[in-house]
Design an enzyme around this catalytic site. Sequence first.
Site, PDB file in Angstrom:
ATOM      1  N   SER A   1      -7.798   5.916   4.497  1.00 29.23           N
ATOM      2  CA  SER A   1      -8.344   4.799   3.729  1.00 29.23           C
ATOM      3  C   SER A   1      -8.042   3.491   4.439  1.00 29.23           C
ATOM      4  CB  SER A   1      -7.731   4.793   2.332  1.00 29.23           C
ATOM      5  OG  SER A   1      -8.309   3.801   1.524  1.00 29.23           O
ATOM      6  N   ALA A   2      -9.063   2.673   4.666  1.00 30.36           N
ATOM      7  CA  ALA A   2      -8.932   1.480   5.502  1.00 30.36           C
ATOM      8  C   ALA A   2      -7.990   0.435   4.925  1.00 30.36           C
ATOM      9  CB  ALA A   2     -10.306   0.863   5.733  1.00 30.36           C
ATOM     10  N   HIS A   3      -7.931   0.290   3.609  1.00 28.94           N
ATOM     11  CA  HIS A   3      -7.101  -0.785   3.065  1.00 28.94           C
ATOM     12  C   HIS A   3      -5.610  -0.500   3.223  1.00 28.94           C
ATOM     13  CE1 HIS A   3      -7.185   1.895  -0.506  1.00 28.94           C
ATOM     14  NE2 HIS A   3      -6.043   1.341  -0.818  1.00 28.94           N
TER      15      HIS A   3
ATOM     16  N   GLY B   1     -10.961   6.220   0.546  1.00 27.81           N
ATOM     17  CA  GLY B   1     -10.127   7.327   0.985  1.00 27.81           C
ATOM     18  C   GLY B   1     -10.130   8.458  -0.020  1.00 27.81           C
ATOM     19  N   THR B   2     -10.168   8.110  -1.303  1.00 28.50           N
ATOM     20  CA  THR B   2     -10.230   9.136  -2.348  1.00 28.50           C
ATOM     21  C   THR B   2     -11.490   9.971  -2.215  1.00 28.50           C
ATOM     22  OG1 THR B   2      -8.881   7.879  -3.920  1.00 28.50           O
ATOM     23  CG2 THR B   2     -10.408   9.496  -4.839  1.00 28.50           C
TER      24      THR B   2
ATOM     25  N   GLN C   1      -1.385   6.991   4.732  1.00 29.17           N
ATOM     26  CA  GLN C   1      -0.211   6.148   4.926  1.00 29.17           C
ATOM     27  C   GLN C   1       0.242   6.070   6.375  1.00 29.17           C
ATOM     28  OE1 GLN C   1       1.240   4.071   3.023  1.00 29.17           O
ATOM     29  NE2 GLN C   1       0.269   4.574   1.080  1.00 29.17           N
TER      30      GLN C   1
ATOM     31  N   CYS D   1       8.660   4.486 -16.629  1.00 31.50           N
ATOM     32  CA  CYS D   1       8.954   3.314 -17.447  1.00 31.50           C
ATOM     33  C   CYS D   1       7.989   2.165 -17.179  1.00 31.50           C
ATOM     34  CB  CYS D   1      10.381   2.832 -17.174  1.00 31.50           C
ATOM     35  SG  CYS D   1      11.645   4.082 -17.427  1.00 31.50           S
TER      36      CYS D   1
END
Length: 484
Positions: free
Chosen positions: A194-196, A69-70, A177, A322
């Site tokens: 993105s498939a995952h 996807g990136t 998303q 954090c």
Amino acid sequence: MPYFDAASAAPLHPVAREALLASLDEGWADPARLYREGRRGRLLLDAAREAAAEAVGCRPDELVFTPSGTQAVHTGVAGALAGRRRTGRRLLHSAVEHSSVLHAAEAHAAAGGTVAELAVDRTGRVAAGDVAAALTPDTALVALQSANHEVGTEQPVEEAAELCQEAGVPLLVDAAQSLAWGPVPGAWSLLAASAHKWGGPPGVGLLAVRKGTRFAPQGPRDERESGRSAGFENIPAVVAAAAALRALRSGPGTDTEAARLRELVERIRTRLPELVPDVEVVGDPVHRLPHLVTFSCLYVDGETLLHELDRAGFSVSSGSSCTSSTLTPSHVLRAMGVLSEGNVRVSLPYGTAEADVERFLEVLPGVVRSVRERLGVVGAEAPVAAPGSAPREASAAVAEEPAGAAAEEPEGVVVDALGRRCPIPVIELAKTIGQVPAGGTVTVLSDDEAARQDIPAWCGMRDQEYVGERAAERGAAYVVRRRV
């Protein structure tokens, strides 16, 4: 062990697993070859493209598969900007885009282009009117996610697409998303996913470029994927990804499952403030993904909180500084102006059991309480100073009040939190604020970038006045005035 991090990677869909295993036997040959094994591979690839295009809402010849996807985002941004170079070199994107968009923007700026950001409100949502106001004659591309990866807020993509279309500017949508939950509405020009994120295997992305969109692929090219994604296609993974997406869209229970998860998330959003003191639930309460909720806890070390939840059997993630090796809070939380310390993102995968959510709500209060106690926080409302203790004073060089308005502040105290990471600066502030009279000030010295975000957020949650910050010998000095 309940897995509550579907926004990072959804578990492999059973249909995807079956398709992947079958394609390993049938789809291993080069789809560009004319012999039967190659033709078989080509048939599988074409069928996957048709299925994915139907789910996206575009033509099959408008969609290509990418290694991630990136990569789809980078290819889409670079190609769209290059295709409109004669119009201008201005890229406009929201302040809460995925890091892939931000990295593409950095590369564009390094190459001489210009970049502008659209601000968001406290829920992380862009106002459609701001999109219209920001569209200048030299704007070459607008990038706007369909829904935020960290807080789940949905963006007004349909309205933005209409405004962009009227201005003749293409809109690129990062739909990673949201695509599992339905097609992205509106007249968008480019779409990446993105498939995952929807239960497909990792290593598969998709990029759709609608006809009529000026697009010039950048970088080395070959004859595959319309010249927009070079290299041998991973046919088994592509087939599995398309199969998972088709199963989600065609399955009779998809809408029912989305509604069920939305109810579970609403239960978390509603009960959290009742169960855990000093917690802020962030993101839009209405315009949001059905499966995702994010919240932040005052006086909590985020890394410790995630480790303790993992020990209790829950896999969650965080956007808190954090939990990272840097001192920079999540750019999404920073843009929203909300608390970053003790941040937790819960994203429920398909099939999450109601009992697992109930157990999470039972376990969380005790986990937060134990983490706070380790940091010296007792009671439900705020930390308290130990008997006879006093805040550490800063070095004289830094503690001196500058001439001007700051020198006219009522009686105040300086807290030295230099070298101490969040949430310590906020805890020290909370311990000290009761030691000054109403109208008096507490100045917190901190070199932790998160303090710039979390101290004002603490003031909003505790009804104290945030005066502002000024430069110090190290880090910055954050001034808070006690109201009550």
